[in-house]
Enzyme design. Structure first.
Site, PDB file in Angstrom:
ATOM      1  N   GLY A 110      49.553  29.933  15.867  1.00  0.00           N
ATOM      2  CA  GLY A 110      49.775  31.347  16.154  1.00  0.00           C
ATOM      3  C   GLY A 110      49.137  32.206  15.079  1.00  0.00           C
ATOM      4  O   GLY A 110      48.528  31.684  14.134  1.00  0.00           O
TER       5      GLY A 110
ATOM      6  N   HIS B 141      42.126  28.817   9.264  1.00  0.00           N
ATOM      7  CA  HIS B 141      42.514  30.007  10.032  1.00  0.00           C
ATOM      8  C   HIS B 141      42.230  31.272   9.211  1.00  0.00           C
ATOM      9  O   HIS B 141      41.651  32.237   9.725  1.00  0.00           O
ATOM     10  CB  HIS B 141      44.010  29.885  10.376  1.00  0.00           C
ATOM     11  CG  HIS B 141      44.589  31.028  11.137  1.00  0.00           C
ATOM     12  ND1 HIS B 141      45.100  30.902  12.405  1.00  0.00           N
ATOM     13  CD2 HIS B 141      44.761  32.331  10.805  1.00  0.00           C
ATOM     14  CE1 HIS B 141      45.545  32.081  12.824  1.00  0.00           C
ATOM     15  NE2 HIS B 141      45.355  32.968  11.856  1.00  0.00           N
ATOM     16  N   GLU B 142      42.630  31.266   7.934  1.00  0.00           N
ATOM     17  CA  GLU B 142      42.447  32.461   7.090  1.00  0.00           C
ATOM     18  C   GLU B 142      40.963  32.694   6.776  1.00  0.00           C
ATOM     19  O   GLU B 142      40.502  33.832   6.746  1.00  0.00           O
ATOM     20  CB  GLU B 142      43.268  32.355   5.799  1.00  0.00           C
ATOM     21  CG  GLU B 142      44.775  32.200   5.991  1.00  0.00           C
ATOM     22  CD  GLU B 142      45.399  33.205   6.940  1.00  0.00           C
ATOM     23  OE1 GLU B 142      44.901  34.348   7.041  1.00  0.00           O
ATOM     24  OE2 GLU B 142      46.379  32.838   7.627  1.00  0.00           O
TER      25      GLU B 142
HETATM   26 ZN   LIG Z   1      45.837  34.977  11.662  1.00  0.00          ZN
END
Ligand SMILES: [Zn+2]
Length: 216
Positions: free
Chosen positions: A132, A175-176
Site C-alpha cells: 500500500g 517503494h520510497e
Molecule cells: Zn508510497
C-alpha cells in the site's frame, strides 16, 4: 465526517488562500497531485544542514510517526527533493501474524534518513506481496519487488551511509526510491489484485463510512 470538518472543508474551498499552505505539508498528498509524478532534485551538499532541508527532514519524521508508516518520501509531503525516511518498529512487526512476518521477512530496522540515495540490487529474485501507499489511501495491490537491495546515500548530517536490506525492508526502500523518480506502485502492480482495504467494512456498515485522509 463530522459537521465541523465539513464546514472547515467548505471554508477551505471557498477561500483558497486560507486553505492552501506551503510545503512541507503535515499531511500526505494523494495520487493525482503533480508532485508525485515529478523526478525529484538532488539536495546540494551545502544545503543539507540548512534550516530549510532540516525542516523537511523533521516534518518527514513527524508525518511518518503520525501516520504510523514504515516509509515516507519528501514528494509525499509536497517537496520534490531526494530525501526519504524508513523504519520498522518492533510494534509494527507485532501487529502482524507470525505467518505474515515470515512471508514478508519483516524485521525491525531503525529510523533512517536517506538524502540523495542510490539503490543497488543485491538479489534479483522478485517477491510478490500486497503493498500500500499513504498517497493511494485505502488501497493495496500485489507488487513484485527485488528480494534484497543496498541503499547508500547521506544521513541528515551529510555523512555517507549504506545498508543492505532484505524482505520487507528491501520493499520499503524500493517503494520510497520510486517516489523520488515520480513512480507509484500502481504503475507496476498486478492490476487485478487492486483492492480497497475497507471493502468488507463497507458492506458491514451498509456503505455508511468515509475514507479519512489523515490518521484519527
Ligand atoms: Zn508510497
Amino acid at each position: 465526517m463530522g459537521v465541523l470538518r465539513k464546514t472547515l472543508n467548505w471554508y477551505a474551498k471557498l477561500s483558497p488562500s486560507h486553505g492552501r499552505i506551503k510545503p512541507p505539508y503535515e499531511h500526505v498528498v494523494q495520487i493525482g497531485d503533480p508532485t508525485l509524478r515529478k523526478k525529484s532534485e538532488e539536495v546540494k551538499l551545502d544545503k543539507i544542514t540548512t534550516s530549510e532541508t532540516q525542516k523537511t527532514i523533521l516534518v518527514l519524521k513527524q508525518v511518518l510517526h503520525k501516520y504510523g508508516s514504515v516509509g515516507m518520501s519528501a514528494p509525499q509531503i509536497g517537496e520534490n527533493i531526494r530525501i526519504f525516511v524508513m523504519r520498522i518498529t518492533a510494534k509494527q512487526c507485532k501487529e502482524h501474524s507470525p505467518e505474515i512476518i515470515k512471508s514478508r521477512n519483516m524485521y525491525e530496522i531503525p529510523l533512517t534518513v536517506y538524502i540523495n540515495p542510490k539503490l543497488k540490487i543485491v538479489d534479483y529474485q522478485k517477491i510478490i506481496c500486497a503493498e500500500g501507499c499513504e498517497s493511494v489511501r485505502s488501497f493495496q495491490a500485489d507488487v513484485a519487488r527485488y528480494k534484497a537491495v543496498e541503499v547508500s546515500g547521506l544521513n541528515s548530517q551529510g555523512e555517507p551511509i549504506s545498508q543492505i536490506y532484505k524482505g520487507w525492508a528491501a520493499r520499503i526502500a524500493q517503494h520510497e526510491m520510486d517516489h523520488l523518480d515520480g513512480k507509484l506502485y500502481t504503475d507496476i502492480m498486478d492490476r487485478k489484485s487492486l483492492q480497497c482495504v475497507h471493502w468488507d467494512e463497507v458492506n458491514i456498515c451498509k456503505g455508511k463510512m468515509s475514507i479519512p485522509f489523515n490518521p484519527e
